[in-house]
Enzyme design. Structure first.
Site, PDB file in Angstrom:
ATOM      1  N   ASP A 144       0.830  -1.211   0.000  1.00 62.14           N
ATOM      2  CA  ASP A 144       0.000   0.000   0.000  1.00 62.14           C
ATOM      3  C   ASP A 144       0.861   1.256   0.000  1.00 62.14           C
ATOM      4  OD1 ASP A 144       0.992  -0.243   2.548  1.00 62.14           O
ATOM      5  OD2 ASP A 144      -0.878   0.205   3.570  1.00 62.14           O
ATOM      6  N   SER A 145       2.095   1.132  -0.479  1.00 65.44           N
ATOM      7  CA  SER A 145       2.990   2.271  -0.643  1.00 65.44           C
ATOM      8  C   SER A 145       3.422   2.294  -2.104  1.00 65.44           C
ATOM      9  CB  SER A 145       4.208   2.144   0.286  1.00 65.44           C
ATOM     10  OG  SER A 145       5.110   3.205   0.081  1.00 65.44           O
TER      11      SER A 145
END
Length: 572
Positions: free
Chosen positions: A506-507
């Protein structure tokens, strides 16, 4: 066992795993995948299978060209060899096991037991430091050997939920602060004013200014520009970039961005990362139409970034205030944290709650992250339990609608598991997830090979492990959705000609001038995913596959998921 590649990795296909040139050292493209390395025939897969869209994205990640940041390598190497032990560096010259206390031969049993415990802790600390030192030596040697290659590749594979992982953690964007800082995109791109803006925001984030709005983050960087120039000129004397954090220390990532943003040649190579704000709960808020948590996790637009972790910390403080007169520990917590329970105390439990956190898990994080180190060892057990109760209260008060969704998934897993079946469902990226948990059978055997030591062999039966299937479905479902979101975003970027990718669950990262494009795509793909009710889709697919009636899907709230298209702080 695994190292970066200096030639492009073999591409993954729907019937054969790629990666390293020699197939006998490759990792399968998906856990338990059946590759056919000898013919063009496709094996029948019993477990999770990737779609072509996912494979295209995985191959793009694997074919991203990286290079060693030589300027940063020089600083890291010098500081390590100088035995500074700063910026979370391990000791280069470690004196070794130095427990000097004599055993209290004439002491009481309690004194002797205490001596044994202290000795064990001292040895454990030495062993951990020695491991870190050895790992740093390998990391730096590997980086030095790759400089002459100009660029290298990091092969990637998938777990059964569709999440991607590099085969080698060293010098990987998925590694530690040291590894992330030591690598950069091999091909520089021309910097732009918009790129400089995002690079400044990224730098402010690394200096813990991520709770500011964007304008204030940029202003903070501009206000400290002279400091950054000094650091870039002499990072040894100007140490403002060094953090004292014990975990997730960002020091060398800070320095890498400072070196890059102060370049005078108009180019940039260091990836700019933007992160989802409690991404698991972002997905749950969209799944359940939860307006409150959508706002707290910035799925809905806000003029300033909101902070779910701080909100849960305030709720935990509220629990302590309610019970201050009846529970002694609550009074002590309020005395220690006189401004209220700190955000850092509730961050990890809140982050993990989206994936089905247990009460034991809350206790583990509270203790392992050192939030109660101020309590004596004799009393810390009670403090851990009581603080965990406060956090559990806060989470249940805050995450009611996501909890209904998790309960639905668990109920489905139990019904399907009782029929000795595995749940199978397809994510929005086309990845087929087989939620496979079988009962493990242990067999012990005595062997003369290791001086008659007892060995334990593990085999799996054909019987579904219902308990593990029930526990695993909430986190695995959400992880499969965040993996789908990532690969759908990558697909859009590939379509538009961008092939320098630094994506970590999620980065999301890319060269600074293209961050605005990436932000647009990731919001649009999130909206597309959750325009469809993902729990209804899951229910229909599982019912059709297993031929069983599943419970009703929980009622959704009134959130309009299209609002994410206007949310500046969704990923920031």
């Amino acid at each position: 066992l695994f190292r970066p590649m200096v030639v492009p990795p073999v591409e993954h296909t729907t019937h054969r795993s790629g990666g390293y040139l020699n197939h006998w050292i490759r990792k399968e493209v998906v856990h338990r995948f059946l590759s056919n390395y000898y013919t063009s025939d496709k094996h029948e897969q019993k477990f999770s299978e990737p779609s072509q869209l996912v494979l295209n994205g995985l191959n793009a990640l694997s074919h991203t060209e990286w290079s060693v940041n030589t300027k940063l390598l020089s600083v890291m190497n010098n500081m390590f060899i100088s035995n500074t032990c700063s910026a979370n560096l391990p000791a280069y010259d470690f004196s070794g096991f130095s427990f000097q206390k004599e055993y209290p031969q004439e002491g009481t049993k309690e004194t002797q037991a205490m001596w044994c415990q202290e000795k064990e802790e001292a040895w454990g600390n030495w062993f951990k430091e020695e491991q870190k030192r050895a790992r740093m030596l390998i990391r730096l040697k590997l980086a030095e050997s790759l400089i002459e290659e100009d660029f290298f590749y990091m092969p990637q594979t998938l777990d059964f939920r569709g999440r991607s992982y590099t085969t080698c953690e060293l010098l990987s964007c998925q590694g530690s602060d040291f590894d992330k800082a030591l690598i950069q995109f091999a091909e520089p791109v021309t910097q732009t004013p918009q790129g400089l803006r995002w690079q400044a925001i990224h730098l402010a984030n690394l200096f813990d200014r991520d709770k500011y709005d964007f304008d204030d983050r940029i202003k903070w960087v501009n206000d400290n520009w002279e400091m950054f120039l000094r650091i870039a000129q002499d990072p040894y004397e100007n140490k403002e970039w060094i953090s004292d954090k014990k975990k997730k220390n960002p020091s060398f990532q800070r320095l890498a961005v400072i070196f890059d943003i102060t370049r005078t040649d108009g180019l940039t190579q260091v990836p700019v990362q933007i992160d989802g704000k409690c991404n698991g709960t972002q997905h749950w808020s969209a799944i359940m139409g939860d307006e409150v948590n959508a706002s707290l996790t910035n799925v809905s637009p806000n003029s300033k970034p909101k902070d779910l972790y701080a909100y849960v910390a305030d709720k935990t403080t509220e629990y302590c205030e309610i019970n201050e007169d009846s529970i002694d520990w609550c009074k002590e917590f309020l005395g220690h944290w006189d401004d209220g329970i700190e955000r850092s105390v509730t961050k990890r439990p809140t982050m993990c709650d989206a994936y089905g956190l247990t009460f034991y898990g809350i206790q583990k994080y509270v203790k392992s992250e050192g939030h109660l180190d101020w309590v004596s060892k004799e009393r810390v057990g009670g403090a851990v339990v009581e603080l965990a109760r406060g956090i559990q209260y806060a989470l249940s008060e805050t995450l009611d609608m996501p909890n209904q969704g998790k309960d639905f998934l668990r109920e489905c897993a139990e019904i399907v598991g009782r029929r000795n079946k595995h749940i199978t469902f397809t994510t929005p990226s086309g990845f087929k997830v087989v939620h496979s948990y079988n009962i493990q059978k242990n067999r012990r055997s005595l062997t003369s090979l290791f001086n008659h030591k007892e060995l334990t062999f593990y085999t799996y039966t054909n019987e579904v492990d219902v308990r593990r299937a029930v526990l695993g479905i909430p986190p695995n479902f959400i992880h499969s959705l965040d993996a789908a979101h990532m690969f759908l975003t990558i697909s859009r970027m590939i379509e538009n000609g961008l092939h320098q990718l630094c994506f970590i669950h999620d980065s999301y990262g890319c060269p600074a001038p293209y961050v605005s494009m990436m932000r647009e795509y990731l919001r649009e793909e999130f909206c597309k995913i959750h325009t469809e009710n993902q729990l209804e889709k899951f229910k229909k697919e599982v019912q059709a596959d297993v031929n069983v009636l599943l419970p009703d899907v929980p009622k959704r709230g009134d959130l309009n998921v299209e609002s994410v298209l206007k949310s500046d702080y969704f990923f920031s």
